[in-house]
Design a protein around this motif. Sequence first.
Motif, mmCIF file in Angstrom:
data_model
loop_
_atom_site.group_PDB
_atom_site.id
_atom_site.type_symbol
_atom_site.label_atom_id
_atom_site.label_comp_id
_atom_site.label_asym_id
_atom_site.label_seq_id
_atom_site.Cartn_x
_atom_site.Cartn_y
_atom_site.Cartn_z
ATOM 1 N N PRO A 19 -2.444 2.067 5.062
ATOM 2 C CA PRO A 19 -1.075 1.632 4.797
ATOM 3 C C PRO A 19 -0.189 2.853 4.568
ATOM 4 O O PRO A 19 -0.650 3.888 4.076
ATOM 5 C CB PRO A 19 -1.217 0.808 3.510
ATOM 6 C CG PRO A 19 -2.664 0.411 3.448
ATOM 7 C CD PRO A 19 -3.416 1.540 4.088
ATOM 8 N N ALA A 20 1.088 2.739 4.934
ATOM 9 C CA ALA A 20 1.994 3.869 4.761
ATOM 10 C C ALA A 20 2.159 4.235 3.294
ATOM 11 O O ALA A 20 2.353 5.401 2.943
ATOM 12 C CB ALA A 20 3.358 3.541 5.369
ATOM 13 N N ARG A 21 2.065 3.247 2.422
ATOM 14 C CA ARG A 21 2.273 3.473 0.992
ATOM 15 C C ARG A 21 1.162 2.783 0.220
ATOM 16 O O ARG A 21 0.902 1.589 0.407
ATOM 17 C CB ARG A 21 3.643 2.941 0.584
ATOM 18 C CG ARG A 21 4.067 3.246 -0.845
ATOM 19 C CD ARG A 21 5.550 2.936 -1.000
ATOM 20 N NE ARG A 21 5.973 2.847 -2.381
ATOM 21 C CZ ARG A 21 6.355 3.894 -3.121
ATOM 22 N NH1 ARG A 21 6.332 5.109 -2.603
ATOM 23 N NH2 ARG A 21 6.761 3.722 -4.369
ATOM 24 N N VAL A 22 0.515 3.513 -0.654
ATOM 25 C CA VAL A 22 -0.632 3.025 -1.428
ATOM 26 C C VAL A 22 -0.335 3.208 -2.908
ATOM 27 O O VAL A 22 0.176 4.257 -3.323
ATOM 28 C CB VAL A 22 -1.916 3.781 -1.048
ATOM 29 C CG1 VAL A 22 -3.083 3.375 -1.961
ATOM 30 C CG2 VAL A 22 -2.270 3.529 0.420
ATOM 31 N N GLY A 23 -0.655 2.206 -3.700
ATOM 32 C CA GLY A 23 -0.493 2.293 -5.142
ATOM 33 C C GLY A 23 -1.831 2.421 -5.843
ATOM 34 O O GLY A 23 -2.851 1.920 -5.355
ATOM 35 N N VAL A 24 -1.821 3.104 -6.970
ATOM 36 C CA VAL A 24 -3.009 3.209 -7.818
ATOM 37 C C VAL A 24 -2.580 2.885 -9.244
ATOM 38 O O VAL A 24 -1.661 3.524 -9.786
ATOM 39 C CB VAL A 24 -3.639 4.616 -7.771
ATOM 40 C CG1 VAL A 24 -4.879 4.678 -8.679
ATOM 41 C CG2 VAL A 24 -4.009 4.991 -6.337
ATOM 42 N N LEU A 25 -3.196 1.905 -9.849
ATOM 43 C CA LEU A 25 -2.898 1.548 -11.237
ATOM 44 C C LEU A 25 -3.920 2.224 -12.144
ATOM 45 O O LEU A 25 -5.098 1.872 -12.146
ATOM 46 C CB LEU A 25 -2.954 0.033 -11.428
ATOM 47 C CG LEU A 25 -2.613 -0.453 -12.840
ATOM 48 C CD1 LEU A 25 -1.174 -0.081 -13.207
ATOM 49 C CD2 LEU A 25 -2.811 -1.961 -12.963
ATOM 50 N N PHE A 95 5.163 -0.659 -7.232
ATOM 51 C CA PHE A 95 4.238 -1.047 -6.165
ATOM 52 C C PHE A 95 4.886 -1.967 -5.125
ATOM 53 O O PHE A 95 4.211 -2.414 -4.199
ATOM 54 C CB PHE A 95 3.027 -1.777 -6.749
ATOM 55 C CG PHE A 95 2.133 -0.942 -7.624
ATOM 56 C CD1 PHE A 95 1.879 0.387 -7.342
ATOM 57 C CD2 PHE A 95 1.535 -1.508 -8.748
ATOM 58 C CE1 PHE A 95 1.035 1.149 -8.140
ATOM 59 C CE2 PHE A 95 0.683 -0.757 -9.555
ATOM 60 C CZ PHE A 95 0.441 0.578 -9.257
ATOM 61 N N ALA A 96 6.160 -2.257 -5.271
ATOM 62 C CA ALA A 96 6.799 -3.309 -4.470
ATOM 63 C C ALA A 96 6.623 -3.123 -2.968
ATOM 64 O O ALA A 96 6.482 -4.109 -2.237
ATOM 65 C CB ALA A 96 8.286 -3.399 -4.816
ATOM 66 N N THR A 97 6.619 -1.891 -2.491
ATOM 67 C CA THR A 97 6.520 -1.661 -1.043
ATOM 68 C C THR A 97 5.144 -1.153 -0.615
ATOM 69 O O THR A 97 4.991 -0.670 0.511
ATOM 70 C CB THR A 97 7.599 -0.656 -0.599
ATOM 71 O OG1 THR A 97 7.422 0.577 -1.323
ATOM 72 C CG2 THR A 97 8.993 -1.195 -0.856
ATOM 73 N N CYS A 98 4.161 -1.255 -1.473
ATOM 74 C CA CYS A 98 2.814 -0.779 -1.145
ATOM 75 C C CYS A 98 2.067 -1.818 -0.309
ATOM 76 O O CYS A 98 2.107 -3.015 -0.597
ATOM 77 C CB CYS A 98 2.017 -0.496 -2.419
ATOM 78 S SG CYS A 98 2.604 0.930 -3.354
ATOM 79 N N GLY A 99 1.352 -1.342 0.692
ATOM 80 C CA GLY A 99 0.507 -2.226 1.482
ATOM 81 C C GLY A 99 -0.860 -2.435 0.859
ATOM 82 O O GLY A 99 -1.571 -3.383 1.195
ATOM 83 N N LEU A 100 -1.236 -1.549 -0.067
ATOM 84 C CA LEU A 100 -2.504 -1.630 -0.777
ATOM 85 C C LEU A 100 -2.293 -1.065 -2.169
ATOM 86 O O LEU A 100 -1.662 -0.019 -2.334
ATOM 87 C CB LEU A 100 -3.582 -0.809 -0.060
ATOM 88 C CG LEU A 100 -4.868 -0.505 -0.847
ATOM 89 C CD1 LEU A 100 -5.657 -1.791 -1.107
ATOM 90 C CD2 LEU A 100 -5.735 0.522 -0.112
ATOM 91 N N VAL A 101 -2.822 -1.756 -3.179
ATOM 92 C CA VAL A 101 -2.840 -1.240 -4.548
ATOM 93 C C VAL A 101 -4.282 -1.286 -5.038
ATOM 94 O O VAL A 101 -4.954 -2.317 -4.932
ATOM 95 C CB VAL A 101 -1.943 -2.056 -5.500
ATOM 96 C CG1 VAL A 101 -2.065 -1.525 -6.932
ATOM 97 C CG2 VAL A 101 -0.486 -1.995 -5.040
ATOM 98 N N VAL A 102 -4.750 -0.153 -5.570
ATOM 99 C CA VAL A 102 -6.101 -0.052 -6.124
ATOM 100 C C VAL A 102 -5.994 0.007 -7.644
ATOM 101 O O VAL A 102 -5.361 0.912 -8.199
ATOM 102 C CB VAL A 102 -6.836 1.193 -5.607
ATOM 103 C CG1 VAL A 102 -8.255 1.248 -6.170
ATOM 104 C CG2 VAL A 102 -6.863 1.204 -4.081
#
Length: 299
Positions: A19-25, A95-102
Amino acid sequence: MTDATTVAHGRSGAAGALPARVGVLGGGRMGAGIAHAFALAGAQVVVVEVDETAAAQAANRIVDALHHSVDRGTTQRALDDLIGAVSTATETSAFATCGLVVEAVPEDSALKIDALARVEAAVDPDAAIASNTSALSIDELAVGLRRRERFLGLHFFNPVPVSRLVEIVAGDATAAEVVDAAREWVAALGKTPIVVRDAPGFASSRLGIALGLEAIRMVEEGVASPADIDAAMELGYRHPVGPLRTTDLVGLDVRLVIAEELHQRLGERFAPPALLRQMVAEGRLGRKTGRGFYEWSEE
């Protein structure tokens, strides 16, 4: 390192299937390592932490890791580009525009369930959500989610930058196309995926804990020193790192949580040794506290 308000105007492309944008919590050792891996592979990454202090600490961890990658020549990317690809924030709205959040928060079911629900409320319905849990049931973690078909486990290994494996854990509701996409993400990171169903301890933790607990019992019984037990597995069975040094790297507290989970689900063969409980109670957690079965420098 940019803040969450400016990163969206940075580089938009991502390499390969990512994904172009990935989030990590969570930006602790594991979360920072996961963010580092995705940034190296070409994604824009946002790391969300509980407050500004924790976010700054996460940023420092990631920048240090990126420096090491550039210094070692493991990437051809410019350091400024890599640092500019990562941002930190304190709200899951980032994370609003993330395609994946881990999700990479501590190994506590209630904490993870709450965190995952907050992530789902922030992301697009088509986004995938993954937990980095080492052993907790993916189906049980999904209890608060509405779109369980978009949820799975992505179990990274410590230390993330040098580990070649990611364990993909498919829950009962996980869509086949999400599992297929996860294979591509892992390959894009330069790592090898394995796919397992949602069973206690998955594959890696179940086998790793069995060996680690037996090694701890051997220390407890005075069979041999930690160094000699590790050497037996490293030299005799070609394990790259022995079970006790691995326990120090993972964290004795993490190993104890996993052992307790497997003990509850699979029986006495996973009962935590008294020595493990004692060392955790004494704060001898391994590398992160400077002392476990080995002495560790601050590095």
